[in-house]
Write a protein that holds these residues in place. Structure first.
Motif, PDB file in Angstrom:
ATOM      1  N   VAL A  46       2.670  -8.655  39.550  1.00 54.98           N
ATOM      2  CA  VAL A  46       2.545  -9.539  40.946  1.00 54.98           C
ATOM      3  C   VAL A  46       3.340 -11.296  39.895  1.00 54.98           C
ATOM      4  O   VAL A  46       4.537 -10.966  40.382  1.00 54.98           O
ATOM      5  CB  VAL A  46       1.539 -10.503  41.253  1.00 54.98           C
ATOM      6  CG1 VAL A  46       1.254 -11.814  42.207  1.00 54.98           C
ATOM      7  CG2 VAL A  46       0.794  -8.456  41.930  1.00 54.98           C
ATOM      8  N   THR A  47       2.881 -11.344  39.184  1.00 55.91           N
ATOM      9  CA  THR A  47       3.529 -12.345  37.889  1.00 55.91           C
ATOM     10  C   THR A  47       3.345 -11.503  36.807  1.00 55.91           C
ATOM     11  O   THR A  47       3.937 -12.322  36.140  1.00 55.91           O
ATOM     12  CB  THR A  47       2.467 -13.895  38.337  1.00 55.91           C
ATOM     13  OG1 THR A  47       2.780 -13.978  39.757  1.00 55.91           O
ATOM     14  CG2 THR A  47       2.543 -14.879  37.036  1.00 55.91           C
ATOM     15  N   GLY A  48       2.365 -10.253  36.222  1.00 55.13           N
ATOM     16  CA  GLY A  48       2.947  -9.882  35.792  1.00 55.13           C
ATOM     17  C   GLY A  48       3.623  -8.932  35.545  1.00 55.13           C
ATOM     18  O   GLY A  48       3.836  -8.643  36.332  1.00 55.13           O
ATOM     19  N   GLN A  49       3.741  -8.962  33.725  1.00 53.18           N
ATOM     20  CA  GLN A  49       5.000  -7.759  33.576  1.00 53.18           C
ATOM     21  C   GLN A  49       4.643  -6.603  33.899  1.00 53.18           C
ATOM     22  O   GLN A  49       3.619  -5.906  34.256  1.00 53.18           O
ATOM     23  CB  GLN A  49       5.492  -7.693  32.569  1.00 53.18           C
ATOM     24  CG  GLN A  49       6.104  -8.671  31.987  1.00 53.18           C
ATOM     25  CD  GLN A  49       7.743  -9.273  32.488  1.00 53.18           C
ATOM     26  OE1 GLN A  49       8.421  -8.901  33.113  1.00 53.18           O
ATOM     27  NE2 GLN A  49       7.498 -10.853  33.362  1.00 53.18           N
ATOM     28  N   SER A  50       5.551  -5.217  35.065  1.00 55.63           N
ATOM     29  CA  SER A  50       5.522  -4.173  34.986  1.00 55.63           C
ATOM     30  C   SER A  50       6.080  -3.198  34.273  1.00 55.63           C
ATOM     31  O   SER A  50       7.061  -3.817  33.056  1.00 55.63           O
ATOM     32  CB  SER A  50       5.860  -3.682  35.907  1.00 55.63           C
ATOM     33  OG  SER A  50       8.044  -3.523  37.135  1.00 55.63           O
ATOM     34  N   THR A  51       6.090  -2.251  33.954  1.00 62.66           N
ATOM     35  CA  THR A  51       7.085  -0.894  32.905  1.00 62.66           C
ATOM     36  C   THR A  51       8.152  -0.961  33.472  1.00 62.66           C
ATOM     37  O   THR A  51       8.869  -0.451  32.609  1.00 62.66           O
ATOM     38  CB  THR A  51       6.457   0.052  32.764  1.00 62.66           C
ATOM     39  OG1 THR A  51       6.085   0.612  34.086  1.00 62.66           O
ATOM     40  CG2 THR A  51       5.201   0.121  31.700  1.00 62.66           C
ATOM     41  N   ALA A  96      16.648   0.645  27.062  1.00 61.88           N
ATOM     42  CA  ALA A  96      15.037   0.404  26.489  1.00 61.88           C
ATOM     43  C   ALA A  96      14.972  -0.952  25.913  1.00 61.88           C
ATOM     44  O   ALA A  96      13.524  -0.569  25.859  1.00 61.88           O
ATOM     45  CB  ALA A  96      14.772   1.730  25.320  1.00 61.88           C
ATOM     46  N   ILE A  97      15.459  -1.525  25.538  1.00 53.63           N
ATOM     47  CA  ILE A  97      15.787  -2.603  25.845  1.00 53.63           C
ATOM     48  C   ILE A  97      16.242  -4.134  26.691  1.00 53.63           C
ATOM     49  O   ILE A  97      17.300  -4.164  26.787  1.00 53.63           O
ATOM     50  CB  ILE A  97      16.143  -3.474  24.509  1.00 53.63           C
ATOM     51  CG1 ILE A  97      15.467  -1.506  23.083  1.00 53.63           C
ATOM     52  CG2 ILE A  97      15.876  -4.493  24.049  1.00 53.63           C
ATOM     53  CD1 ILE A  97      16.240  -2.534  21.695  1.00 53.63           C
ATOM     54  N   SER A  98      15.049  -4.507  26.635  1.00 54.99           N
ATOM     55  CA  SER A  98      15.535  -6.058  27.754  1.00 54.99           C
ATOM     56  C   SER A  98      15.250  -7.297  26.873  1.00 54.99           C
ATOM     57  O   SER A  98      13.991  -7.643  26.033  1.00 54.99           O
ATOM     58  CB  SER A  98      15.452  -6.062  28.733  1.00 54.99           C
ATOM     59  OG  SER A  98      13.499  -6.230  28.983  1.00 54.99           O
ATOM     60  N   GLY A 112      11.042 -17.268  25.312  1.00 53.20           N
ATOM     61  CA  GLY A 112      11.835 -16.825  25.535  1.00 53.20           C
ATOM     62  C   GLY A 112      11.238 -15.201  25.182  1.00 53.20           C
ATOM     63  O   GLY A 112       9.656 -15.469  24.250  1.00 53.20           O
ATOM     64  N   GLY A 113      11.373 -13.915  25.727  1.00 54.68           N
ATOM     65  CA  GLY A 113      10.728 -12.524  25.546  1.00 54.68           C
ATOM     66  C   GLY A 113      11.471 -11.635  25.444  1.00 54.68           C
ATOM     67  O   GLY A 113      12.608 -11.476  25.429  1.00 54.68           O
ATOM     68  N   ILE A 114      10.833 -10.490  24.675  1.00 51.87           N
ATOM     69  CA  ILE A 114      11.987  -9.181  24.321  1.00 51.87           C
ATOM     70  C   ILE A 114      11.197  -7.559  25.202  1.00 51.87           C
ATOM     71  O   ILE A 114       9.551  -8.202  24.693  1.00 51.87           O
ATOM     72  CB  ILE A 114      11.700  -8.782  23.157  1.00 51.87           C
ATOM     73  CG1 ILE A 114      12.262  -7.791  22.473  1.00 51.87           C
ATOM     74  CG2 ILE A 114      10.538  -8.994  22.168  1.00 51.87           C
ATOM     75  CD1 ILE A 114      13.365  -7.169  21.379  1.00 51.87           C
ATOM     76  N   LYS A 115      11.410  -7.084  25.923  1.00 56.29           N
ATOM     77  CA  LYS A 115      10.447  -6.300  26.203  1.00 56.29           C
ATOM     78  C   LYS A 115      11.564  -4.408  26.061  1.00 56.29           C
ATOM     79  O   LYS A 115      12.316  -4.675  26.371  1.00 56.29           O
ATOM     80  CB  LYS A 115      10.850  -6.329  28.301  1.00 56.29           C
ATOM     81  CG  LYS A 115       9.980  -5.228  28.817  1.00 56.29           C
ATOM     82  CD  LYS A 115      10.141  -5.942  30.542  1.00 56.29           C
ATOM     83  CE  LYS A 115       9.094  -4.957  30.804  1.00 56.29           C
ATOM     84  NZ  LYS A 115       9.011  -5.730  32.732  1.00 56.29           N
ATOM     85  N   TYR A 116      10.556  -3.865  25.564  1.00 56.31           N
ATOM     86  CA  TYR A 116      11.014  -2.506  25.109  1.00 56.31           C
ATOM     87  C   TYR A 116      10.495  -1.484  25.856  1.00 56.31           C
ATOM     88  O   TYR A 116       8.852  -1.561  25.186  1.00 56.31           O
ATOM     89  CB  TYR A 116      10.862  -1.809  23.662  1.00 56.31           C
ATOM     90  CG  TYR A 116      10.069  -3.300  22.834  1.00 56.31           C
ATOM     91  CD1 TYR A 116       9.045  -2.126  22.114  1.00 56.31           C
ATOM     92  CD2 TYR A 116      10.033  -3.982  22.379  1.00 56.31           C
ATOM     93  CE1 TYR A 116       8.126  -1.960  21.504  1.00 56.31           C
ATOM     94  CE2 TYR A 116       8.314  -4.927  21.705  1.00 56.31           C
ATOM     95  CZ  TYR A 116       7.985  -3.842  21.587  1.00 56.31           C
ATOM     96  OH  TYR A 116       6.822  -4.503  20.759  1.00 56.31           O
TER      97      TYR A 116
END
Length: 280
Positions: A46-51, A96-98, A112-116
């Motif tokens: 919703v507002t929180g991140q998903s996988t 696998a990385i954004s 600023g964020g990193i998701k992996y």
């Protein structure tokens, strides 16, 4: 003429069999559980991140909007007079990385964020595990209020482990342990270090629509703020994912959402909003 009719007859039969096989394939895709598919269609529950992550070389444009408190009624036109907007971009470095960058009008916050991805759900492993880290800068702080303000005082940090499972084509669930650190904080209303645990899920009700929900418990015992609770509706439209939602947090930056929710669902102090994703 006879040969032509015979040829057309054979061709029609082949086409009919091919069409029947194609329909069977479509039915199979719709009813089977394919563990290679992501647990969530959108990058946020919703507002929180998903996988879910952006694919390699994909660009996402994000527009997130939260109107004011709907309980004010016609006075503020059910919150339309007081809104907060976040604009952001997300880029898939690899599958696998954004990387992400956003700016929200509420508290003029840059993030600023990193998701992996650490682990992907498959036939031999039951869950997805994704790491997510954010650094935020509150540019609304000023030296008139904080005479000794330093740049580092504007910064806050978020670390999350996103752990999801796609149980079926319709149902997915995610657990999200989280840690927030703020360099500048008010000790009478919150802690410098905050630990949270979130639970979110998605249930598909039609081919292009799902209902989503998420709730975070903040273990900061004397926090003035509320635990964020949000309900949403995902609508898939081609290259767009459109999310309609109700939440008790008007702030939709990652850190602000988790630690500064001020609304009370029991008293009707909730905020209507939407997230719009456009992929390029």
């Amino acid at each position: 003429m006879t040969k032509a009719l015979l040829f057309l007859s054979v061709l029609s039969s082949v086409f009919a069999f091919a069409q029947e096989d194609l329909l069977k394939d479509i039915d199979t895709v719709q009813t089977s559980t394919d563990t290679s598919q992501p647990a969530f269609k959108a990058l946020q529950i919703v507002t929180g991140q998903s996988t879910k992550l952006a694919a390699k070389k994909e660009w996402y444009m994000v527009v997130a909007h939260r109107f004011g408190d709907v309980s004010a009624g016609f006075k503020d036109f059910f919150g339309l007079d007081n809104a907060s907007t976040k604009l952001g971009v997300i880029y898939g470095v690899t599958d696998a990385i954004s990387l992400s960058l956003s700016r929200e009008t509420n508290m003029k916050t840059f993030e600023g964020g990193i998701k992996y991805r650490l682990v992907k759900q498959n036939d031999s492993f039951p869950i997805d595990v994704v790491g997510y880290h954010v650094m935020g800068a509150n540019t609304a702080l000023d030296k008139d209020t904080y005479p000794h303000l330093r740049f580092s005082d504007r910064l806050s940090y978020l670390t999350q482990a996103l752990i999801s499972r796609r149980f079926s084509d319709k149902f997915s669930l995610q657990l999200t342990p989280s840690y927030v650190h703020k360099n500048l904080y008010e000790p009478t209303v919150e802690d410098k270090n905050q630990f949270l645990a979130g639970l979110g899920g998605r249930y598909k009700i039609s081919k292009r629509i799902s209902v989503n929900a998420e709730y975070f418990v903040n273990f900061d015992n004397h926090s003035f703020y509320k635990n964020p609770l949000s309900l949403g509706l995902d609508i898939e439209t081609g290259g767009h994912i459109f999310q309609l939602l109700f939440t008790n947090s008007q702030i939709n930056s990652d850190i602000g959402y988790l630690t500064n929710a001020s609304g009370n669902w029991g008293k009707g102090h909730i905020f209507f909003g939407f997230n719009l994703y456009r992929v390029f």
